[in-house]
Design a protein around this motif. Structure first.
Motif, short mmCIF file in Angstrom:
data_model
loop_
_atom_site.label_atom_id
_atom_site.label_comp_id
_atom_site.label_asym_id
_atom_site.label_seq_id
_atom_site.Cartn_x
_atom_site.Cartn_y
_atom_site.Cartn_z
N LEU A 129 -3.78 -6.32 -4.67
CA LEU A 129 -5.24 -6.38 -4.84
C LEU A 129 -5.96 -5.66 -3.71
N ALA A 140 -8.65 -12.55 5.81
CA ALA A 140 -7.71 -13.03 4.80
C ALA A 140 -7.66 -12.11 3.58
N ALA A 193 0.81 -1.22 0.00
CA ALA A 193 0.00 0.00 0.00
C ALA A 193 0.84 1.26 0.00
N GLY A 194 0.21 2.35 -0.45
CA GLY A 194 0.83 3.67 -0.37
C GLY A 194 0.89 4.19 1.05
N THR A 234 -4.48 -2.94 -8.24
CA THR A 234 -4.03 -1.54 -8.29
C THR A 234 -2.50 -1.50 -8.15
N GLN A 235 -1.87 -0.43 -8.65
CA GLN A 235 -0.41 -0.46 -8.82
C GLN A 235 0.27 0.75 -8.18
N ILE A 254 -1.42 5.97 2.80
CA ILE A 254 -1.99 7.30 3.09
C ILE A 254 -3.06 7.16 4.18
C1 LIG Z 1 -0.99 -0.63 -4.47
C2 LIG Z 1 -1.89 -0.39 -3.30
C3 LIG Z 1 -1.90 0.86 -2.66
C4 LIG Z 1 -2.74 1.08 -1.57
N1 LIG Z 1 -2.67 2.30 -0.93
C5 LIG Z 1 -3.45 2.53 0.16
C6 LIG Z 1 -3.35 3.76 0.87
O1 LIG Z 1 -2.53 4.63 0.54
N2 LIG Z 1 -4.18 3.97 1.94
C7 LIG Z 1 -5.09 3.05 2.33
O2 LIG Z 1 -5.85 3.32 3.28
N3 LIG Z 1 -5.18 1.85 1.70
C8 LIG Z 1 -4.38 1.57 0.63
N4 LIG Z 1 -4.46 0.36 -0.02
C9 LIG Z 1 -5.40 -0.66 0.48
C10 LIG Z 1 -4.76 -1.47 1.60
O3 LIG Z 1 -3.55 -2.04 1.16
C11 LIG Z 1 -5.71 -2.59 2.05
O4 LIG Z 1 -6.95 -2.03 2.33
C12 LIG Z 1 -5.22 -3.27 3.32
O5 LIG Z 1 -3.88 -3.67 3.17
C13 LIG Z 1 -6.10 -4.48 3.65
O6 LIG Z 1 -5.50 -5.17 4.73
P1 LIG Z 1 -5.94 -6.66 5.07
O7 LIG Z 1 -5.29 -7.01 6.36
O8 LIG Z 1 -7.42 -6.79 4.95
O9 LIG Z 1 -5.37 -7.55 3.85
P2 LIG Z 1 -3.90 -8.16 3.60
O10 LIG Z 1 -2.85 -7.19 3.96
O11 LIG Z 1 -3.89 -8.70 2.21
O12 LIG Z 1 -3.83 -9.34 4.63
C14 LIG Z 1 -4.47 -10.58 4.44
C15 LIG Z 1 -3.56 -11.62 5.05
O13 LIG Z 1 -4.23 -12.88 5.04
C16 LIG Z 1 -3.29 -13.89 4.71
N5 LIG Z 1 -4.04 -15.03 4.19
C17 LIG Z 1 -4.81 -15.07 3.08
N6 LIG Z 1 -5.37 -16.29 2.92
C18 LIG Z 1 -4.95 -17.03 3.99
C19 LIG Z 1 -5.20 -18.38 4.39
N7 LIG Z 1 -5.98 -19.18 3.66
N8 LIG Z 1 -4.60 -18.83 5.52
C20 LIG Z 1 -3.78 -18.03 6.27
N9 LIG Z 1 -3.51 -16.73 5.91
C21 LIG Z 1 -4.11 -16.24 4.80
C22 LIG Z 1 -2.39 -13.22 3.67
O14 LIG Z 1 -1.15 -13.88 3.54
C23 LIG Z 1 -2.28 -11.81 4.25
O15 LIG Z 1 -1.17 -11.71 5.13
C24 LIG Z 1 -3.63 0.07 -1.10
C25 LIG Z 1 -3.63 -1.18 -1.75
C26 LIG Z 1 -2.76 -1.41 -2.81
C27 LIG Z 1 -2.77 -2.77 -3.46
#
Ligand SMILES: Cc1cc2nc3c(=O)[nH]c(=O)nc-3n(C[C@H](O)[C@H](O)[C@H](O)COP(=O)(O)OP(=O)(O)OC[C@H]3O[C@@H](n4cnc5c(N)ncnc54)[C@H](O)[C@@H]3O)c2cc1C
Length: 380
Positions: A306, A200, A45-46, A222-223, A48
């Motif tokens: 993603l 997840a 992520a960025g 997204t990139q 922000i």
């Molecule tokens: C390029 C990019 C830029 C972004 N910039 C911003 C920003 O500037 N500001 C902002 O607010 N948001 C931003 N986002 C969005 C942000 O990254 C996500 O909303 C956030 O990281 C979601 O966190 P999460 O914990 O839900 O998912 P994740 O970080 O994907 O965590 C999910 C975890 O589950 C684990 N997992 C999956 N399946 C299994 C399984 N079956 N068994 C065990 N473990 C599993 C994975 O390995 C992973 O560690 C950005 C996203 C991207 C891609």
């Protein structure tokens, strides 16, 4: 048997883990398929973190997340976790008019905000020397860049101190709901839990489908690119709302540039993790459109991750079946709200909170159009 098993150690899952052990919800286990936390979307992520979000729930979650980020920073002592850069949102005159009520809303909440014309933009940030004359800047000086990996690691450390158990390299393969327990079958062993919370990220829907449950959720790509400015630059976080492009300062010479969003469904197990050549072109022309120093910038690397879309662009947090709970649906801005949403999910999973507006079954598991989002600024 565990009282709560949390599947997925991104920012949301580590924050949920910390909340669960802080509130003494019993024996809690975090499962993560990688050998470290925050290796997927959270790492890409960025970072922000901005109060400039439209929905009142988002405003509250950003405020709470800031408190949790601060606590994590103070307790872990990691001074690099939060960079107080401030953010400049560049808008057309029409967009500035659309956002006028939101600017008033920030003022009403005592959050510093200023509206600048192009001359004021140039006076405050001379490196933005190619901003067009009719452009308006909305300046929110208290916005941050957070390092999500550092934050997730801090949440994990804090949770471990309070008794969280963690298994790395454990991929949950299927979930089976039985009459008195939930069984999480993993790549290593089967684990018994009174309750399971799935955090997840973009794998959440696939994993739930193994328990016969479906949700309205579509991963999209997204990139981000990292550019090197050999002579350095001085910039805050910058967003150009008409294109959704954004810059995030990353040290004295590197600038992160997003977003290159591809609004069609992607498979989290099979998608291109490097930036596209046409994204690189967009980054180059976008940077040069606003900054003459951009002419000398070099592409260091680029990557893609993603995000998870929902039909109404609101998160899915809550119960999906007896003893089974989820938290997903970041719609591209889940860092700024992640700690609060993780904590809320843990509380809902242990019957200590309710959020009916986030009910994961409020829509049937239908196909729906994917929409761009500007980090929640236009979501009401
Ligand atoms: C390029 C990019 C830029 C972004 N910039 C911003 C920003 O500037 N500001 C902002 O607010 N948001 C931003 N986002 C969005 C942000 O990254 C996500 O909303 C956030 O990281 C979601 O966190 P999460 O914990 O839900 O998912 P994740 O970080 O994907 O965590 C999910 C975890 O589950 C684990 N997992 C999956 N399946 C299994 C399984 N079956 N068994 C065990 N473990 C599993 C994975 O390995 C992973 O560690 C950005 C996203 C991207 C891609």
């Amino acid at each position: 048997m565990y009282d709560l098993v949390i599947v997925g150690g991104g920012l949301w899952g580590t924050a949920a883990s910390w909340s669960a052990v802080e509130h003494r919800f019993g024996r809690v286990l975090l499962l993560e398929r990688n050998t470290f936390v925050a290796g997927e979307s959270s790492a890409k992520a960025g970072g922000i973190v901005s109060d400039f979000v439209a929905h009142p729930d988002d405003q509250a979650w950003v405020t709470e997340s800031r408190t949790l980020f601060r606590q994590a920073q103070e307790i872990s002592g990691d001074r690099t976790m939060i960079q107080e850069n401030g953010m400049l949102s560049l808008c057309t005159p029409v967009q500035a008019e659309q956002l006028a009520t939101q600017v008033q809303d920030l003022q009403r909440r005592n959050i510093p905000v200023d509206v600048w014309d192009s001359r004021a933009i140039g006076a405050h940030w001379p490196d933005l020397d190619r901003v067009s004359a009719d452009m308006i800047g909305i300046w929110t000086p208290q916005d941050w860049h957070v390092n999500p990996t550092a934050a997730a690691n801090a949440f994990l450390t804090l949770a471990r101190v309070k008794g969280l158990e963690v298994r790395f390299n454990y991929r949950a393969t299927t979930i089976a709901i039985e009459s008195r327990r939930v069984l999480v079958h993993t790549s290593e062993e089967s684990i018994e839990a009174a309750r399971v919370l799935v955090t997840a990220g973009t794998w959440t829907r696939k994993l739930l489908q193994t328990a016969g449950i479906d949700i309205p959720f579509r991963p999209y790509r997204t990139q981000l690119a990292s550019l090197e400015f050999p002579a350095g630059y001085q910039l805050p976080i910058v967003r150009e709302l008409s294109t959704d492009m954004y810059f995030v300062p990353d040290g004295a010479h590197n600038l992160l540039v997003g977003d290159g969003t591809r609004l069609w469904e992607h498979d989290p197990d099979n998608y291109e993790t490097l930036g596209d050549p046409d994204f690189h072109q967009d980054v180059a022309s976008g940077v040069m459109r606003l900054i003459s120093k951009g002419e000398y910038a070099q592409l260091r690397r680029s990557w893609a991750g993603l995000c998870g879309a929902t039909p109404d662009r609101r998160p899915l947090v809550g119960k999906v079946a007896d003893r089974l709970y989820i938290a997903c649906g970041d719609n591209g801005f889940g860092i700024k709200r992640g700690p609060a949403l993780g904590a809320l999910a843990a509380k809902i999973a242990m019957d200590a909170a309710e959020a009916p507006q986030l009910n994961p079954h409020r829509y049937p598991p239908i196909d729906f159009p994917l929409r761009p989002g500007s980090g929640g600024t236009f979501d009401s």
